[in-house]
Structure formats: C-alpha cells, structure tokens
Enzyme design. Structure first.
Site, mmCIF file in Angstrom:
data_model
loop_
_atom_site.group_PDB
_atom_site.id
_atom_site.type_symbol
_atom_site.label_atom_id
_atom_site.label_comp_id
_atom_site.label_asym_id
_atom_site.label_seq_id
_atom_site.Cartn_x
_atom_site.Cartn_y
_atom_site.Cartn_z
ATOM 1 N N ASP A 8 0.856 -1.186 -0.118
ATOM 2 C CA ASP A 8 0.129 0.017 -0.017
ATOM 3 C C ASP A 8 0.799 1.068 -0.220
ATOM 4 O O ASP A 8 1.878 1.184 0.519
ATOM 5 C CB ASP A 8 -0.964 -0.079 1.309
ATOM 6 C CG ASP A 8 -2.007 0.870 0.938
ATOM 7 O OD1 ASP A 8 -2.205 1.345 -0.144
ATOM 8 O OD2 ASP A 8 -2.733 0.968 2.091
ATOM 9 N N GLY A 9 0.339 2.311 -0.442
ATOM 10 C CA GLY A 9 1.061 3.595 -0.537
ATOM 11 C C GLY A 9 1.660 4.018 -1.724
ATOM 12 O O GLY A 9 2.452 5.126 -1.785
ATOM 13 N N ASN A 10 1.421 3.364 -2.923
ATOM 14 C CA ASN A 10 1.949 3.755 -4.359
ATOM 15 C C ASN A 10 1.583 5.168 -4.604
ATOM 16 O O ASN A 10 2.419 5.964 -5.211
ATOM 17 C CB ASN A 10 1.690 2.707 -5.292
ATOM 18 C CG ASN A 10 2.158 1.307 -5.045
ATOM 19 O OD1 ASN A 10 3.376 1.196 -4.278
ATOM 20 N ND2 ASN A 10 1.816 0.490 -5.898
ATOM 21 N N HIS A 25 2.795 3.358 -9.101
ATOM 22 C CA HIS A 25 2.766 1.988 -9.244
ATOM 23 C C HIS A 25 3.964 1.287 -9.794
ATOM 24 O O HIS A 25 4.501 0.180 -9.595
ATOM 25 C CB HIS A 25 1.505 1.442 -10.073
ATOM 26 C CG HIS A 25 0.257 1.754 -9.286
ATOM 27 N ND1 HIS A 25 0.011 1.490 -8.223
ATOM 28 C CD2 HIS A 25 -0.765 2.466 -9.751
ATOM 29 C CE1 HIS A 25 -1.189 2.049 -7.963
ATOM 30 N NE2 HIS A 25 -1.524 2.649 -8.830
ATOM 31 N N ASN A 56 -10.604 -2.859 -6.177
ATOM 32 C CA ASN A 56 -9.905 -1.615 -7.059
ATOM 33 C C ASN A 56 -10.702 -1.247 -8.478
ATOM 34 O O ASN A 56 -10.385 -0.182 -9.116
ATOM 35 C CB ASN A 56 -8.497 -2.352 -7.310
ATOM 36 C CG ASN A 56 -7.705 -2.374 -6.282
ATOM 37 O OD1 ASN A 56 -6.704 -2.867 -6.058
ATOM 38 N ND2 ASN A 56 -7.938 -1.434 -5.309
ATOM 39 N N ARG A 59 -11.943 2.255 -8.990
ATOM 40 C CA ARG A 59 -10.859 3.517 -9.038
ATOM 41 C C ARG A 59 -11.409 4.131 -10.477
ATOM 42 O O ARG A 59 -11.882 3.464 -11.359
ATOM 43 C CB ARG A 59 -9.467 2.978 -9.040
ATOM 44 C CG ARG A 59 -9.016 2.636 -7.765
ATOM 45 C CD ARG A 59 -7.554 2.342 -7.500
ATOM 46 N NE ARG A 59 -7.314 1.863 -6.065
ATOM 47 C CZ ARG A 59 -6.228 2.007 -5.320
ATOM 48 N NH1 ARG A 59 -5.148 2.525 -6.148
ATOM 49 N NH2 ARG A 59 -6.006 1.820 -4.162
#
Ligand code: FPP
Length: 211
Positions: A8-10, A25, A56, A59
């Site tokens: 997580d956190g890209n 990513h 996802n 998104r």
C-alpha cells in the site's frame, strides 16, 4: 514460511513527488521485484502479494486501465527470469471480469514457471477474501477449495503505508498470522526492511490459541 504483503502507498508516494499515480505503481513494482529476490535469499517458500483487489475496479477508469495493462506487460517481462530463479508464479482471484488479454498473460506465466520449486509467488489479482470463501463454500469443504489449497496458512502479514486494516486479504489463511504494520510507503520498502520485519517476527511467541 508464508509471507503475505499488502503493498500500500504507491499513490501517496507519487503524489508526494507530484508525479502521476501510475509512476507510484511502477516504483512499487520495482520494490516488489527487489523484495522477491530478497525473499528467495531468505528461503521464504511462499510469498503472496495483493496486486489488484475486487474493490480496485471502483478506481478511476484510467488507473484501472493502467493497472491491468501494466500487470500484463510485467508478467511478460519478468516470467522468464522468474523461471530461471525457480519461482512459480500463480494468479489467485476470480477470473471474471478480468479481460482475456490479461488472463492469458497470467496463464502463460503460470505455464512457463510451473516447475519452479524455490518459491511460490501468489499474485492476488481481482482477489477478495470473502469472495474466495464464498467460492470455496459453494464447492465443498472450505479449506480444500480455497484458490490455492496446497499453500499453507499465512505466517506473517505485512501492510505498508500506515494503514492498519486487512482489507479483505487472505481472510481464511491469515487466521493466526502475525501482523506487521509499517509507515513506510510500499515503493520505499527495501530488502533491508524485509530483513528487519523478519527479525521482529522471529522474536514473537506464536501460540495458536494454546499456552
Ligand atoms: C496500493 O497502493 C497498490 C496497488 C493498488 C497496486 C499494487 C501493484 C503493484 C505494486 C504492481 C505489482 C504487479 C504484479 C504483477 C504483482 P495505492 O494505489 O492504494 O496507494 P495509496 O493508498 O497511496 O493511494
């Protein structure tokens, strides 16, 4: 040993640098590649990574499109090297509604790397823990009908970027997993960070409900 990672956190990594999320990513994929090599060195037999969740799809279209195409290109790029290194790549998750072009690359990567015995790399793609349990229960005893029933339970589950949630990841398999949360954003997670997590894990006392 089975390690599972929520990478997580890209997006935040990219935003901090005023870059498009797709660059986050890409940096996340490089981090994953380094972590796979480190895990091989450390003799980690099973590594599961959350590459795309059943949630996802909500998104923005361009990000979903990017993730789908990017994963397809990656599989093509990395599968021969993974084969050389004895890594067996496996996709787990529902096939529908993943486009055929993407599924075909996963199938091909699985075929090419099928003989790998150093590590199983489980790429959780269009994966959801509840969906997996529902699918398994519809087929028979749950444990025997998980997407990868031969894979042992998760020993250690890592989530980066400061979030402290499971987010529907490997719910059945993580029943007794040790949890490790770090504020590090995924693209900044290095092999040294993995070694540090393992030192922390080794110091823990796993009792599995006993004394
Ligand atoms: C979470 O960061 C990350 C993802 C949704 C994608 C993870 C995918 C990769 C690292 C590529 C791996 C590819 C393969 C084939 C295994 P986020 O976008 O939720 O970050 P944010 O919370 O900061 O927005």
């Amino acid at each position: 040993m089975h390690i599972a990672i929520i990478m997580d956190g890209n997006g935040r990594w990219a935003e901090q640098r005023s870059l498009p999320r797709s660059k986050g990513h890409e940096a996340g994929e490089r981090a994953l590649y380094e972590v796979v090599l480190a895990a091989l060195e450390l003799d980690i037999r099973y590594l599961s990574v959350y590459a795309f969740s059943t949630e996802n799809w909500t998104r923005p279209d361009d990000e979903v499109e990017f993730l789908l195409n990017y994963n397809r290109d990656l599989l093509r790029q990395r599968r021969d090297e993974m084969k050389r290194r004895g890594v067996r790549m496996r996709r787990i998750g529902r096939r529908d509604p993943v486009p055929d072009e993407v599924l075909d690359e996963f199938d091909e990567a699985e075929r090419v790397t099928a003989e790998g015995t150093n590590m199983d790399l489980l790429i959780c793609f269009n994966y959801g823990g509840r969906a997996e349990i529902e699918d398994a229960a519809a087929a028979g005893p749950i444990r025997d009908n998980l997407y990868a029933p031969d894979v042992p339970d998760v020993d250690l589950l890592i989530r980066t970027s400061g979030e402290r949630r499971l987010s529907n990841f490997l719910l059945w398999q993580s029943a007794y997993a040790e949890l490790y949360f770090t504020d590090t954003l995924w693209p900044d997670f290095t092999p040294d960070a993995l070694a540090e997590v393992l030192r922390d894990y080794q110091a823990r006392d796993r009792r599995f409900g006993g004394l």
